[in-house]
Design an enzyme around this catalytic site. Structure first.
Site, PDB file in Angstrom:
ATOM      1  N   ARG A 161      30.788  47.161  33.332  1.00 25.74           N
ATOM      2  CA  ARG A 161      30.651  46.905  35.079  1.00 25.74           C
ATOM      3  C   ARG A 161      30.646  48.236  35.389  1.00 25.74           C
ATOM      4  O   ARG A 161      31.334  48.693  35.822  1.00 25.74           O
ATOM      5  CB  ARG A 161      32.295  46.245  35.592  1.00 25.74           C
ATOM      6  CG  ARG A 161      32.251  45.867  36.747  1.00 25.74           C
ATOM      7  CD  ARG A 161      33.495  44.823  37.301  1.00 25.74           C
ATOM      8  NE  ARG A 161      35.063  46.215  36.709  1.00 25.74           N
ATOM      9  CZ  ARG A 161      35.861  45.735  37.185  1.00 25.74           C
ATOM     10  NH1 ARG A 161      35.689  44.603  38.167  1.00 25.74           N
ATOM     11  NH2 ARG A 161      37.434  46.208  37.328  1.00 25.74           N
ATOM     12  N   ASP A 442      45.158  49.132  39.159  1.00 24.02           N
ATOM     13  CA  ASP A 442      44.111  49.840  39.080  1.00 24.02           C
ATOM     14  C   ASP A 442      43.571  49.393  41.445  1.00 24.02           C
ATOM     15  O   ASP A 442      44.339  49.461  41.940  1.00 24.02           O
ATOM     16  CB  ASP A 442      42.807  49.064  38.236  1.00 24.02           C
ATOM     17  CG  ASP A 442      43.008  47.617  39.238  1.00 24.02           C
ATOM     18  OD1 ASP A 442      43.403  47.069  39.797  1.00 24.02           O
ATOM     19  OD2 ASP A 442      42.112  46.731  38.560  1.00 24.02           O
TER      20      ASP A 442
END
Length: 540
Positions: A161, A442
């Protein structure tokens, strides 16, 4: 040195020589010069779209693409080698030990994340590229602290990603302009590894984050075509899964698949960013105020509608509909609490597989066995593309449904402040994912805490005792909670906590919340990496 390309930071010379080669930088420059103007125009279009939402124009399915949604005959590419069965996908930053443990976890795939779980220091970004290159070539084994880390014979399939379209990479400029962080991450990985991956029977596979419009997917597809031609690779070798993690993208799932159809491997329910986007995009809508973060579950109206539409859309077009992340991590010192947490994981994964998802995300290797067992028992084939969910009817108002049971509580406010301060301080210190209260936080989960606090102050939400939430009330709690942040996030320094405190205090006072904390705070990392502060400020 490649013409027009400048490196504004120092990393280990060996890493520079191995990753920032002349050939890789020439490829990066070619991508920048070809596509940067389009990226910039799409970012301006995002701002225009937000102004329309602020003025009261509601989101809806695009009328100009109704024919794409109505046409039943088009399908996406068949699954690429290694992506036929994705029942468990583990994610995490491309740190060397993490890469080995994730590839050895027993999950079907590993998404190496340069985005939400990585703090983008230049060393983190370049070393991450080194680690993935070594893993692909099975040269990643190492020893540390008397322990050996060695790749297994059958590791998980690797996906990568890159960072989102909104982010620049200020440590590299082309023709005196910073390059796109998305293109930087993609370019270095693709250039160094695409042919090697195919030689090993797989391919260059990606996860694409935070898109807000199908034209942003078209840009990615154009980059894929250009890149495959550039290195002499057949078109349609790349595969990309798109995270549907913005509210506008929730209305354009079929269009996004259509744009990427020959390179597509499906869509993913990026649940935490989607909640963040739901609040942010509806910032001018008082009716969109949400209760405590813990109450915004996958079964509330707007989230349930989003899940059902995503599964129906993907299976209609014969690609994977991937479930989202359960944030729970094992609780080693409390068996009873651990069992409660793992029961939540089982229930979440059972909801996903029963709804028709083809796989799910996990954040910790020890969770794989639990998630895998649920999918093994309820998904007998490699996927559930045959589960068409033709009964699903999702209208625009379903995706915008703000009826969420729950209240704003003192505990919820305090938890948001602690999580926001701890994560922001850790991020500024170079760490992009941290465990808090046995949940893995996160950037996406931290963003929810930030915009919820802003939203509650903006609309003077009241606590259960009737007290309004004001900026001054938040200040008081920040003052109370900030001394304990270093215990919550070991390794952060006093100056990192101070940055987090000042940032959160300013955010709850803004007319509108910032688009991304990562964009706001990137200058701290850039200056720490040696970028001239004058240049950095000029590029913002």
């Amino acid at each position: 040195m490649t013409h027009g390309v400048k490196i504004h930071s120092k990393v280990a010379q060996k890493a520079q020589a191995e990753i920032l080669t002349d050939g890789a930088l020439q490829f990066l420059a070619a991508l920048h010069r070809t596509f940067e103007s389009t990226r910039q125009s799409l970012l301006v279009a995002r701002e225009d779209a937000q102004r329309r939402l602020d003025s009261g124009v509601p989101l809806d399915f695009p009328p100009e693409t109704a024919h794409i949604r109505a046409e039943p005959s088009w399908h996406c590419a068949p699954p690429a080698p290694g992506l036929e069965d994705r029942r468990t996908e583990i994610t995490g930053p491309p740190e060397r030990k993490m890469v080995i443990n994730a590839l050895n976890s027993g999950a079907k795939t590993f998404m190496a994340d340069f985005e939400d779980s990585s703090a983008p220091t230049f060393a983190n970004m370049i070393n991450g590229q080194v680690n993935l290159r070594d893993a692909i070539r099975r040269q990643i084994d190492f020893e540390a602290g008397g322990k050996s880390y060695k790749l297994s014979d059958k590791p998980a399939v690797l996906l990568v990603r890159p960072r989102g379209w909104h982010l620049d990479e200020p440590r590299i400029t082309v023709d005196n302009a910073p390059v796109s962080a998305s293109i930087f991450d993609f370019a270095l990985y693709f250039y160094h590894n695409a042919h090697e991956l195919v030689k090993r029977g797989l391919g260059p596979y990606f996860y694409l984050p935070k898109m807000e419009h199908y034209l942003e997917a078209r840009l990615w597809n154009d980059i894929f075509l250009f890149s495959q031609s550039y290195i002499g690779m057949p078109h349609n070798t790349i595969r990309a899964t798109v995270l549907i993690e913005t509210l506008p993208a929730g209305f354009q799932m079929e269009e996004i698949l259509f744009e990427l159809r020959n390179h597509s491997s499906g869509l993913n329910c990026g649940r935490w960013d989607y909640i963040f986007s739901f609040i942010k995009k509806r910032r001018a809508d008082r009716s969109a105020v949400l209760p405590d973060r813990k109450d915004v579950t996958m079964t509330v109206g707007f989230m349930d509608a989003y899940v059902r539409l995503l599964i129906q859309t993907c299976h209609k077009r014969k690609v994977a509909a991937m479930g989202g992340m359960s944030a729970q991590i094992p609780i080693k010192d409390d068996p009873k609490a651990n069992e409660i947490a793992m029961d939540k994981v089982r229930a979440d994964k059972l909801r996903e597989v029963t709804a028709g998802h083809d796989g799910t995300w996990i954040a910790h290797p020890l969770i794989n066995q639990i998630a895998r067992k649920v999918f093994d028992e309820n998904m007998l084939g490699p996927n559930q593309y045959h589960v068409l969910r033709q009964e699903v009817k999702v209208a625009a108002e379903d995706l915008l449904n703000t009826k969420v049971p729950g209240k704003v509580t003192v505990e919820g406010v305090r938890e948001n402040i602690s999580a926001s301060l701890a994560y922001t301080a850790a991020w500024v210190g170079g760490n992009g994912c941290i465990p808090l209260n046995y949940l893995m936080e996160d950037a996406a989960t931290a963003e929810i805490t930030r915009v919820q606090l802003w939203q509650w102050v903006r609309y003077a939400s009241r606590l259960e005792n009737g007290q309004p939430i004001t900026a001054e009330y938040i200040d008081g709690l920040i003052k109370e909670l900030s001394p304990g942040i270093k215990k919550l996030a070991p390794g952060v320094k006093d100056e990192h906590v101070q940055v987090a405190v000042e940032y959160l205090r300013s955010q709850v006072r803004k007319q509108w919340p910032s688009e991304f904390l990562t964009s706001d705070l990137m200058p701290y990392l850039a200056v720490a990496d040696g970028v001239d502060p004058v240049f950095q400020l000029a590029s913002l």
